[in-house]
Design a protein around this motif. Structure first.
Motif, PDB file in Angstrom:
ATOM      1  N   ILE A 178      42.052 -31.952  -6.501  1.00 28.52           N
ATOM      2  CA  ILE A 178      42.283 -31.310  -5.444  1.00 28.52           C
ATOM      3  C   ILE A 178      42.276 -32.023  -4.108  1.00 28.52           C
ATOM      4  O   ILE A 178      42.952 -32.101  -3.195  1.00 28.52           O
ATOM      5  N   LYS A 179      41.378 -33.203  -4.208  1.00 27.66           N
ATOM      6  CA  LYS A 179      41.239 -34.128  -3.263  1.00 27.66           C
ATOM      7  C   LYS A 179      42.604 -34.863  -2.899  1.00 27.66           C
ATOM      8  O   LYS A 179      43.300 -35.120  -1.952  1.00 27.66           O
ATOM      9  N   GLU A 180      43.186 -35.484  -4.198  1.00 28.93           N
ATOM     10  CA  GLU A 180      44.490 -36.031  -4.259  1.00 28.93           C
ATOM     11  C   GLU A 180      45.366 -35.265  -3.578  1.00 28.93           C
ATOM     12  O   GLU A 180      46.138 -35.810  -2.721  1.00 28.93           O
ATOM     13  N   SER A 181      45.728 -33.797  -3.878  1.00 25.43           N
ATOM     14  CA  SER A 181      46.624 -33.074  -3.484  1.00 25.43           C
ATOM     15  C   SER A 181      46.471 -32.629  -1.938  1.00 25.43           C
ATOM     16  O   SER A 181      47.536 -32.824  -1.149  1.00 25.43           O
ATOM     17  N   LEU A 182      45.109 -32.988  -1.486  1.00 34.67           N
ATOM     18  CA  LEU A 182      44.957 -32.670   0.046  1.00 34.67           C
ATOM     19  C   LEU A 182      45.034 -33.801   0.713  1.00 34.67           C
ATOM     20  O   LEU A 182      44.584 -33.747   1.984  1.00 34.67           O
ATOM     21  N   CYS A 183      45.144 -34.848   0.322  1.00 35.03           N
ATOM     22  CA  CYS A 183      44.824 -36.357   0.863  1.00 35.03           C
ATOM     23  C   CYS A 183      43.571 -36.640   1.371  1.00 35.03           C
ATOM     24  O   CYS A 183      43.398 -37.043   2.501  1.00 35.03           O
ATOM     25  N   VAL A 184      42.643 -36.219   0.792  1.00 36.00           N
ATOM     26  CA  VAL A 184      40.963 -36.060   1.241  1.00 36.00           C
ATOM     27  C   VAL A 184      40.526 -37.436   0.450  1.00 36.00           C
ATOM     28  O   VAL A 184      40.552 -37.528  -0.737  1.00 36.00           O
ATOM     29  N   GLU A 185      40.179 -38.386   1.353  1.00 35.10           N
ATOM     30  CA  GLU A 185      39.644 -39.667   0.529  1.00 35.10           C
ATOM     31  C   GLU A 185      38.219 -39.447   0.403  1.00 35.10           C
ATOM     32  O   GLU A 185      37.718 -39.967  -0.673  1.00 35.10           O
ATOM     33  N   ARG A 186      37.125 -38.834   1.664  1.00 38.94           N
ATOM     34  CA  ARG A 186      35.813 -38.623   0.914  1.00 38.94           C
ATOM     35  C   ARG A 186      35.270 -37.342   1.519  1.00 38.94           C
ATOM     36  O   ARG A 186      35.858 -36.791   2.392  1.00 38.94           O
ATOM     37  N   VAL A 187      34.390 -37.052   0.715  1.00 40.54           N
ATOM     38  CA  VAL A 187      33.835 -35.412   0.810  1.00 40.54           C
ATOM     39  C   VAL A 187      32.431 -35.779   1.449  1.00 40.54           C
ATOM     40  O   VAL A 187      31.540 -36.462   1.023  1.00 40.54           O
ATOM     41  N   ARG A 188      32.220 -35.259   2.652  1.00 38.16           N
ATOM     42  CA  ARG A 188      30.982 -35.166   3.233  1.00 38.16           C
ATOM     43  C   ARG A 188      29.991 -34.395   2.695  1.00 38.16           C
ATOM     44  O   ARG A 188      30.194 -33.294   2.152  1.00 38.16           O
ATOM     45  N   GLY A 189      28.620 -34.859   2.149  1.00 37.43           N
ATOM     46  CA  GLY A 189      27.851 -34.140   1.400  1.00 37.43           C
ATOM     47  C   GLY A 189      26.951 -33.294   2.511  1.00 37.43           C
ATOM     48  O   GLY A 189      27.079 -33.252   3.750  1.00 37.43           O
ATOM     49  N   PRO A 190      26.301 -32.409   1.847  1.00 33.52           N
ATOM     50  CA  PRO A 190      25.452 -31.358   2.606  1.00 33.52           C
ATOM     51  C   PRO A 190      24.427 -32.093   3.554  1.00 33.52           C
ATOM     52  O   PRO A 190      23.975 -31.269   4.728  1.00 33.52           O
ATOM     53  N   GLU A 191      24.023 -33.119   3.169  1.00 40.11           N
ATOM     54  CA  GLU A 191      22.981 -33.843   3.900  1.00 40.11           C
ATOM     55  C   GLU A 191      23.453 -34.729   5.287  1.00 40.11           C
ATOM     56  O   GLU A 191      22.638 -34.865   6.081  1.00 40.11           O
ATOM     57  N   GLU A 192      24.817 -34.534   5.457  1.00 37.89           N
ATOM     58  CA  GLU A 192      25.340 -35.242   6.633  1.00 37.89           C
ATOM     59  C   GLU A 192      25.260 -34.146   7.795  1.00 37.89           C
ATOM     60  O   GLU A 192      25.539 -32.928   7.678  1.00 37.89           O
ATOM     61  N   ARG A 193      25.259 -34.644   8.943  1.00 37.38           N
ATOM     62  CA  ARG A 193      25.073 -33.947  10.062  1.00 37.38           C
ATOM     63  C   ARG A 193      26.240 -33.678  10.887  1.00 37.38           C
ATOM     64  O   ARG A 193      27.440 -34.219  10.680  1.00 37.38           O
ATOM     65  N   GLN A 194      26.324 -32.762  11.449  1.00 36.36           N
ATOM     66  CA  GLN A 194      27.105 -32.189  12.724  1.00 36.36           C
ATOM     67  C   GLN A 194      27.431 -33.253  13.712  1.00 36.36           C
ATOM     68  O   GLN A 194      26.427 -33.790  14.283  1.00 36.36           O
ATOM     69  N   ARG A 195      28.565 -34.053  13.815  1.00 29.76           N
ATOM     70  CA  ARG A 195      28.805 -35.014  14.762  1.00 29.76           C
ATOM     71  C   ARG A 195      28.845 -34.597  16.136  1.00 29.76           C
ATOM     72  O   ARG A 195      30.037 -34.447  16.640  1.00 29.76           O
TER      73      ARG A 195
END
Length: 314
Positions: A178-195
């Motif tokens: 699905i990442k390949e289909s949507l051209c998504v390189e990296r999935v941010r994890g739940p521990e990452e913060r709102q920028r």
């Protein structure tokens, strides 16, 4: 709680996943959530996943029995009526895991359903939380799983949230496709913060908390002590700890450590600095301390995290 706990639902066949769209169909919040899940449903088939999409009016007439149920609304969405909110939330809560995305998280918190629960709320809605008597624990993360409660801040984070759900429910291979289909390189994890600036998140409500976290964020390489931070923002250590516990669900020292480790993880994935350099840049003078703390938070070593960058998905 780790999102890996959701993997127990993979044994449920078919897995029933409910999305209640209480907003507009063209928002980033909704599109980021529904598109990956629709692709997953097509990929694994209805014998494994039954994705059910309903409006608030439809869900109150539906037959319960969902494994996951999410109330979704963009942060600018006008709230449902009190009667409709109660009816929709009653249906959602019948699921094994349930929660909200975007404004749906706030509506659940205002209904008293998130008392003592860590929630990921869009920072733009923080000012609307002052009248919540059954206090939830606001975290700056993109999404959270606390017990049976799921929450996501929405916006672009909905995509990361959906892809994380897919990995835990159907495996890394399905997610990679699905990442390949949507051209998504990296999935941010739940521990990452709102920028977004801390001033925007906490400034109006708790300016000293905002100042304390800003001090932490700008002093990662040479960390300050909790006493130093408390003195710099004009609070006692006990007062500072109380603020962190109420609004971030963590002690200042623990929150600071996680900030440094999150920054280290980002550097391991996004730069070519050596592991030793990354540790030093994030305030770890001891390689063993860095490795142990990193493993305790993320479940793998800095070396294994760097290997993820170098190894393409299967």
């Amino acid at each position: 709680m780790s999102f890996a706990n959701l993997s127990c639902l993979a044994k449920q066949q078919p897995l029933r996943l409910l999305l209640v769209n209480a907003g507009e169909p063209d928002t980033i919040t909704w599109a980021g959530l529904i598109q990956p899940l629709r692709l997953a449903a097509a990929l694994v088939g209805r014998e494994l996943l039954q994705l059910e999409v309903m409006t608030p009016s439809q869900v109150v007439l539906a037959q319960p029995g969902w494994h996951v149920a999410l109330l979704v609304a963009d942060e600018h969405q006008t709230p449902l009526s009190p009667e409709q909110t109660r009816a929709v939330l009653e249906r959602c809560r019948s699921a094994q895991y349930w929660g909200g995305v975007g404004a749906g998280v706030l509506w659940m918190a205002k209904a008293g359903l998130m008392a003592g629960v860590r929630i990921a709320l869009p920072w733009a809605l923080y000012a609307d939380t002052e009248d919540i008597t059954e206090r939830a624990i606001l975290t700056p993360h993109l999404f959270e799983l606390d017990g049976r409660h799921l929450s996501c801040c929405g916006g672009a984070a909905s995509l990361d949230f959906a892809l994380t759900l897919i990995e835990q429910l159907f495996g890394a291979t399905v997610q990679a496709t699905i990442k390949e289909s949507l051209c998504v390189e990296r999935v941010r994890g739940p521990e990452e913060r709102q920028r977004v600036a801390l001033q925007a998140r906490f400034g109006a409500l708790q300016p000293r908390l905002s100042e304390a976290v800003t001090l932490m964020e700008t002093n990662l390489e040479e960390p300050l002590s909790t006493d130093d931070i408390a003195n710099l923002v004009g609070l006692s250590r006990r007062q500072l700890e109380r603020l962190f516990k109420q609004y971030l669900g963590s002690l200042p020292s623990r929150y600071y450590l996680e900030l440094r480790l999150q920054r280290a993880r980002q550097l391991l994935l996004d730069t070519n600095h050596s592991i030793v350099q990354v540790g030093l840049m994030c305030g770890f003078s001891s390689g063993s301390h860095f490795s142990t703390a990193f493993g305790a938070l993320f479940g793998n070593t800095p070396r294994e995290e760097r290997q993820r960058k170098l190894t393409p998905p299967a």
